[in-house]
Design a protein around this motif. Structure first.
Motif, PDB file in Angstrom:
ATOM      1  N   GLY A 167     -77.888  25.320  16.224  1.00 18.69           N
ATOM      2  CA  GLY A 167     -76.583  25.692  16.804  1.00 18.69           C
ATOM      3  C   GLY A 167     -75.854  26.250  15.521  1.00 18.69           C
ATOM      4  O   GLY A 167     -76.212  26.528  14.461  1.00 18.69           O
ATOM      5  N   ASN A 168     -74.593  26.477  15.767  1.00 22.72           N
ATOM      6  CA  ASN A 168     -73.643  26.937  14.837  1.00 22.72           C
ATOM      7  C   ASN A 168     -72.289  26.359  14.780  1.00 22.72           C
ATOM      8  O   ASN A 168     -71.907  25.657  15.819  1.00 22.72           O
ATOM      9  N   ARG A 169     -71.594  26.682  13.776  1.00 18.17           N
ATOM     10  CA  ARG A 169     -70.281  26.002  13.880  1.00 18.17           C
ATOM     11  C   ARG A 169     -69.248  26.222  14.885  1.00 18.17           C
ATOM     12  O   ARG A 169     -68.458  25.324  15.542  1.00 18.17           O
ATOM     13  N   SER A 170     -69.363  27.311  15.607  1.00 18.31           N
ATOM     14  CA  SER A 170     -68.651  27.697  16.732  1.00 18.31           C
ATOM     15  C   SER A 170     -68.959  27.204  18.241  1.00 18.31           C
ATOM     16  O   SER A 170     -68.268  27.233  19.064  1.00 18.31           O
ATOM     17  N   GLY A 171     -70.179  26.574  18.154  1.00 14.66           N
ATOM     18  CA  GLY A 171     -70.615  26.246  19.218  1.00 14.66           C
ATOM     19  C   GLY A 171     -70.130  24.686  19.651  1.00 14.66           C
ATOM     20  O   GLY A 171     -69.248  24.057  18.705  1.00 14.66           O
ATOM     21  N   CYS A 172     -70.602  24.076  20.815  1.00 16.75           N
ATOM     22  CA  CYS A 172     -70.184  22.620  21.141  1.00 16.75           C
ATOM     23  C   CYS A 172     -71.399  22.016  21.220  1.00 16.75           C
ATOM     24  O   CYS A 172     -72.473  22.556  21.989  1.00 16.75           O
TER      25      CYS A 172
HETATM   26  C1  LIG Z   1     -72.817  30.443  17.987  1.00 17.76           C
HETATM   27  O1  LIG Z   1     -73.103  29.651  19.100  1.00 17.76           O
HETATM   28  C2  LIG Z   1     -72.188  30.269  20.372  1.00 17.76           C
HETATM   29  C3  LIG Z   1     -72.068  29.240  21.287  1.00 17.76           C
HETATM   30  O2  LIG Z   1     -73.562  28.825  21.707  1.00 17.76           O
HETATM   31  C4  LIG Z   1     -72.812  31.438  20.543  1.00 17.76           C
HETATM   32  O3  LIG Z   1     -72.035  32.065  21.791  1.00 17.76           O
HETATM   33  C5  LIG Z   1     -72.656  32.247  19.473  1.00 17.76           C
HETATM   34  O4  LIG Z   1     -73.229  33.619  19.709  1.00 17.76           O
HETATM   35  C6  LIG Z   1     -73.272  31.787  18.064  1.00 17.76           C
HETATM   36  N1  LIG Z   1     -73.178  32.742  16.916  1.00 17.76           N
HETATM   37  C7  LIG Z   1     -73.888  33.097  16.301  1.00 17.76           C
HETATM   38  C8  LIG Z   1     -73.557  33.707  14.937  1.00 17.76           C
HETATM   39  O5  LIG Z   1     -75.120  32.534  16.251  1.00 17.76           O
END
Ligand SMILES: *[C@@H]1O[C@H](CO)[C@@H](O)[C@H](O)[C@H]1NC(C)=O
Ligand SMILES: *[C@@H]1O[C@H](CO)[C@@H](O)[C@H](O)[C@H]1NC(C)=O
Length: 399
Positions: A167-172
């Motif tokens: 995942g990434n930082r903005s996900g949960c």
């Molecule tokens: C990060 O994760 C969020 C939630 O899963 C997603 O909506 C978003 O597109 C992701 N961003 C990137 C840069 O991959």
């Protein structure tokens, strides 16, 4: 890279808050009198009552006992780990806890896992005051240091070590935590469980034949050497052949005895267990031929003692059985997820309707839930209700 830790004396100052929260939780248990030896969590060798004359750093009220001085075996002061959050999840458990009525129980910097940097003579002298899973009182320093020295990769100290890949930082971070309760039979929850980022399981987790109800994935498997050996015996007829094995699997050891450190060392080095009750056993039989040290983790005894003292302070602590009491393996797994995931869905845990369901989802016929003196399942059941009502977990209740 391991985070610096230091003794958190701050924890002691939390004590006045604590008393307030512990009080209503300590009146929930009675009738834990049966002690069957076929439970995966049952203990056949009891830890000795190790003398611990050192007074606690600051005497404070501890209401399970109705005394103003904390008994020395409690030790409500813990190491401190600075754990940077892995996400900026806006409404994750971390932020919701602060607004909940259980906020006073949580320590943000409690270490969940132990690793090589924890094995120091100073920490040994602090933790050898506590027996069983609560400390290092049941093992010699060389066993401890030989084993923990192997846990020197960053993955060993981080529960969700591959989040960057998932995942990434903005996900949960969404975690499914799956107990083995009969409530899952014919639940058809398998797909939902597997759709989480991480899937935690424990002990007799039989998957084959039950995929539709419980799913197929496991990322974290929690067990102690004792519960694993008991599960291999007790659930063989249900098809349990050992821990699930997969590419994404992490094995999370719950160390009750030196048996666990010896098993961990052998698993990390691909050798046979050198001595003790598992002497000569081959860990790859349980964890697979390609198990590597990066897939192994071990709960920190401070975490187990913290869970016991703050979340599950059973009345058993006031009895002569206090040294065999600990939170159940499933409870430790669920509370570990609560401390590391942004969202937790719990399946197969005990609910107030537990009598309607068999002990396990794979029982061939109804088998009532067994209660044992070394755990307090009623107290745990009430805790799951309370965490669910506080919006901190989503408990599957099959209403
Ligand atoms: C990060 O994760 C969020 C939630 O899963 C997603 O909506 C978003 O597109 C992701 N961003 C990137 C840069 O991959
Ligand atoms: C970890 O320990 C192993 C075995 O003792 C050693 O070979 C390795 O270099 C160590 N790794 C790090 C990152 O210190």
């Amino acid at each position: 890279m391991s985070a610096p830790r230091r003794l958190a004396l701050a924890a002691v100052t939390m004590a006045s808050l604590l008393c307030f929260y512990l009080l209503p939780w300590s009146q929930l248990t009675d009738g834990l009198s049966v002690f069957r030896s076929d439970s995966p969590d049952s203990e056949s060798s009891l830890c000795g009552d190790r003398a611990s004359p050192t007074p606690s750093p600051a005497a404070h009220a501890y209401n399970v006992f109705g005394k103003t001085t904390e008994p020395s075996f409690i030790g409500d002061a813990y190491a401190n780990e600075d754990v940077p959050p892995q996400t900026d999840c806006p409404d994750g458990i971390r932020s919701r806890v602060l607004r909940s009525d259980v906020a006073g129980l949580f320590l943000k910097n409690i270490p969940v896992l132990q690793q090589s940097t924890d094995a120091t003579p100073a920490q040994y002298s602090r933790l050898s005051r506590y027996v069983g899973a609560n400390g290092w009182g049941s093992l010699a320093y060389p066993v401890l240091s030989d084993t923990l020295a192997l846990l020197n990769s960053s993955a060993n100290g981080i529960m969700l070590d591959d989040w960057a890949r998932r995942g990434n930082r903005s996900g949960c971070i969404r975690c499914a935590v799956v107990g083995n309760g009969g409530i899952l039979k014919d639940s058809e929850k398998g797909e939902e469980i597997d759709s989480h980022h991480y899937v935690f399981r424990t002990n007799g987790a039989v998957l084959t034949g039950f995929e539709k109800d419980v799913g197929v994935r496991t990322t974290h498997y929690t067990f102690s050497t004792n519960t694993l050996m008991n599960s291999m015996m007790s659930y063989a007829s249900a098809g349990y052949r050992g821990p699930p094995q997969s590419q994404e699997m992490r094995y999370v050891f719950l160390p009750d005895h030196d048996r666990d450190y010896l098993m961990m060392k052998a698993a990390a080095q691909h050798t046979l267990v050198e001595r003790g009750r598992e002497q000569g056993k081959d860990p790859t039989a349980y964890f697979g031929k390609d198990v590597t040290v990066a897939k192994l983790k071990m709960y920190h005894p401070d975490f187990i003692r913290y869970l016991r003292n703050r979340f599950l302070p059973s009345k058993t602590l006031k009895t002569k059985n206090r040294n065999i009491y600990r939170p159940s393996t499933g409870a430790i797994m669920l509370l570990a997820a609560l401390h590391r995931c942004d969202r937790v869905s719990a399946y197969g845990f005990m609910t107030p309707q537990y009598k309607k369901y068999s002990d396990h989802y794979y029982d061939k016929q109804y088998h009532r839930v067994g209660f044992f003196i070394n755990h307090d399942l009623m107290l745990e059941m009430n805790l799951w209700q309370r965490l669910h009502q506080a919006g901190l977990i989503t408990l599957y209740m099959r209403s």
